[in-house]
Write an enzyme that holds these catalytic residues in place. Structure first.
Site, PDB file in Angstrom:
ATOM      1  N   ASP A  55       0.997  -1.175  -0.045  1.00  0.00           N
ATOM      2  CA  ASP A  55      -0.179   0.158  -0.039  1.00  0.00           C
ATOM      3  C   ASP A  55       0.824   1.251  -0.015  1.00  0.00           C
ATOM      4  O   ASP A  55       1.907   1.216   0.462  1.00  0.00           O
ATOM      5  CB  ASP A  55      -0.730   0.072   1.190  1.00  0.00           C
ATOM      6  CG  ASP A  55      -2.146   1.071   1.227  1.00  0.00           C
ATOM      7  OD1 ASP A  55      -3.275   0.688   0.566  1.00  0.00           O
ATOM      8  OD2 ASP A  55      -1.781   2.337   1.367  1.00  0.00           O
ATOM      9  N   LYS A  81      -0.446   2.646   5.783  1.00  0.00           N
ATOM     10  CA  LYS A  81      -1.267   1.373   6.148  1.00  0.00           C
ATOM     11  C   LYS A  81      -0.592   0.231   6.012  1.00  0.00           C
ATOM     12  O   LYS A  81      -1.161  -0.717   6.947  1.00  0.00           O
ATOM     13  CB  LYS A  81      -2.300   1.372   5.002  1.00  0.00           C
ATOM     14  CG  LYS A  81      -3.379   2.659   5.112  1.00  0.00           C
ATOM     15  CD  LYS A  81      -4.436   2.908   3.950  1.00  0.00           C
ATOM     16  CE  LYS A  81      -5.304   3.848   4.094  1.00  0.00           C
ATOM     17  NZ  LYS A  81      -6.201   3.975   3.105  1.00  0.00           N
ATOM     18  N   ASP A 125      -7.614   1.056  -5.708  1.00  0.00           N
ATOM     19  CA  ASP A 125      -8.531   1.879  -5.713  1.00  0.00           C
ATOM     20  C   ASP A 125      -8.312   2.606  -7.145  1.00  0.00           C
ATOM     21  O   ASP A 125      -8.719   3.836  -7.362  1.00  0.00           O
ATOM     22  CB  ASP A 125      -8.498   2.987  -4.596  1.00  0.00           C
ATOM     23  CG  ASP A 125      -7.253   3.828  -4.525  1.00  0.00           C
ATOM     24  OD1 ASP A 125      -6.580   3.447  -5.456  1.00  0.00           O
ATOM     25  OD2 ASP A 125      -6.894   4.478  -3.606  1.00  0.00           O
ATOM     26  N   PHE A 127      -7.585   2.131 -11.518  1.00  0.00           N
ATOM     27  CA  PHE A 127      -7.798   1.237 -12.828  1.00  0.00           C
ATOM     28  C   PHE A 127      -6.594   1.017 -13.202  1.00  0.00           C
ATOM     29  O   PHE A 127      -6.221  -0.149 -13.793  1.00  0.00           O
ATOM     30  CB  PHE A 127      -8.632   2.082 -13.645  1.00  0.00           C
ATOM     31  CG  PHE A 127      -8.641   1.876 -15.032  1.00  0.00           C
ATOM     32  CD1 PHE A 127      -9.673   0.413 -15.114  1.00  0.00           C
ATOM     33  CD2 PHE A 127      -8.015   2.096 -16.222  1.00  0.00           C
ATOM     34  CE1 PHE A 127      -9.898   0.054 -16.209  1.00  0.00           C
ATOM     35  CE2 PHE A 127      -8.035   1.505 -17.395  1.00  0.00           C
ATOM     36  CZ  PHE A 127      -9.040   0.149 -17.401  1.00  0.00           C
ATOM     37  N   CYS A 166     -10.271 -12.273 -19.042  1.00  0.00           N
ATOM     38  CA  CYS A 166      -9.286 -11.293 -18.163  1.00  0.00           C
ATOM     39  C   CYS A 166     -10.080 -10.074 -18.190  1.00  0.00           C
ATOM     40  O   CYS A 166     -11.189  -9.942 -18.860  1.00  0.00           O
ATOM     41  CB  CYS A 166      -7.853 -11.008 -18.699  1.00  0.00           C
ATOM     42  SG  CYS A 166      -7.742  -9.898 -20.089  1.00  0.00           S
ATOM     43  N   CYS A 181     -14.010   5.725  -6.322  1.00  0.00           N
ATOM     44  CA  CYS A 181     -14.763   6.107  -5.049  1.00  0.00           C
ATOM     45  C   CYS A 181     -14.907   7.632  -4.822  1.00  0.00           C
ATOM     46  O   CYS A 181     -15.484   7.971  -3.808  1.00  0.00           O
ATOM     47  CB  CYS A 181     -14.199   5.418  -3.617  1.00  0.00           C
ATOM     48  SG  CYS A 181     -12.571   6.161  -3.651  1.00  0.00           S
TER      49      CYS A 181
HETATM   50 ZN   LIG Z   1      -8.088 -10.766 -22.046  1.00  0.00          ZN
END
Ligand SMILES: [Zn+2]
Length: 339
Positions: A55, A81, A125, A127, A166, A181
């Protein structure tokens, strides 16, 4: 020892043999926020042999509503964290070999970590890190479990290289990029429900009960009382650059990794310097104090303040600039402080 895991051993899906397997496995958890602390706690209590948790952030008061490993003391000490999680997890189960890493889960770091990992948990959190995890999982043949939540809405999906689609395949049908979020806060039950889905899948994988692994994409809304399970067998895309025949693992390309990122859900920008080497926090603290900055710290980080400017600097030179979402403004502050 057996007493400790007796209820799990009594459960037919696990048994004595399954418990032995669990105790020899290594789980890598990326993120120690809400999903990460819950995943880590359940898997630590379950007696997984080794857990590595990564983290990049530190504990703040706004985390305590849902990030179950942390306390007010961790907030007061501004503990990273990963460090706070390690302390708590070791107190929960000293049988488990816990390794905590304070830092950004870059493609480089992931590739270094995965060779002896059995299952990877998504508790990030953002992409970008998820897509890097997806490529690393495909490249090194590691099963992993996607999980995300916002508000009262959550989702989870189990990804087994060579068997399931995937995450990059799923993007063709499900707009996962929108799941941050930032948008609407989050309630703790949503987090717990995603954690339950993720850890149940992890246990199945750890005992190697592959037929039991869920193949559908689960999503739910606890406030609107909705629960959906979507079949995904047709989502596997032959031309996928992460898992297809002519794969290039596009998210492992370092050029694709941004160095400056707005962090999830807060007015904070992270800056990761290009040449990472350890910096002397002590030296930097002395320097900044003499320039009139209010400096506080612990062995892992420095918290620096002057007027409106607030930032936290970690040992690897990475910094979190608070009070802004403006990347250019954040960079200016960083350069002024770090020289
Ligand atoms: Zn794939």
């Amino acid at each position: 020892m057996n007493e400790r895991y007796s209820r799990q051993i009594l459960f037919p899906g696990i048994g004595k043999e399954g418990q032995d397997k669990i105790s020899r496995k290594h789980v890598l958890i990326i993120g120690a926020g809400a999903l990460g602390s819950g995943n880590a706690e359940i898997l630590t209590r379950a007696g997984v042999g080794k857990i590595t948790i990564v983290d990049r952030d530190y504990v703040e008061a706004s985390n305590l509503q849902r990030q179950q490993l942390y306390t007010e003391e961790d907030v007061a000490e501004k503990l990273p964290k990963a460090a706070a999680a390690e302390k708590r997890l070791k107190a929960i189960n000293s049988d488990v070999d816990i390794r905590a890493i304070i830092g950004d889960a870059t493609p480089e770091m992931l590739e270094e970590l995965v060779p002896d990992v059995d299952v990877m948990m998504d508790a990030t959190d953002n992409f970008e890190t998820r897509m890097a995890m997806n490529d690393v999982a495909q490249k090194h043949n590691i099963p992993w479990i996607y999980g995300a939540c916002v508000g009262s809405f959550g989702m989870s999906f189990s990804i087994i290289p060579g068997k399931t689609p995937c995450l990059n395949c799923l993007l063709r049908t499900i707009p996962l990029q929108g799941m941050t979020c930032d948008t609407g806060g989050v309630i703790s039950p949503t987090v717990q429900m995603v954690i339950s889905h993720q850890t149940a899948e992890a246990l199945k994988m750890l005992v190697e009960d592959w037929d039991a692994v869920r193949t559908s994409f689960v999503s739910f809304d606890l406030w609107r009382n909705q629960y959906t399970s979507m079949k995904m067998s047709k989502a596997k895309f032959a031309g996928c650059l992460s898992c297809g025949e002519e794969r290039t693992y596009p998210y492992l390309d370092r050029e694709n990794m941004t160095k400056t990122t707005v962090l999830c859900g807060r007015d904070t920008v992270q800056i990761r310097p290009a040449n990472t080497g350890e910096i002397s926090l002590e030296q930097l603290a002395a320097q900044l104090s003499s320039l009139g900055y209010n400096v506080k710290g612990n062995p892992y980080l420095l918290s620096v303040e002057m007027g409106e400017e607030r930032m936290v600097i970690f040992q690897d030179g990475r910094a979190l600039i608070h009070g802004t979402k403006d990347l250019t403004h954040a960079k200016t502050i960083y350069q002024r402080i770090m020289g």
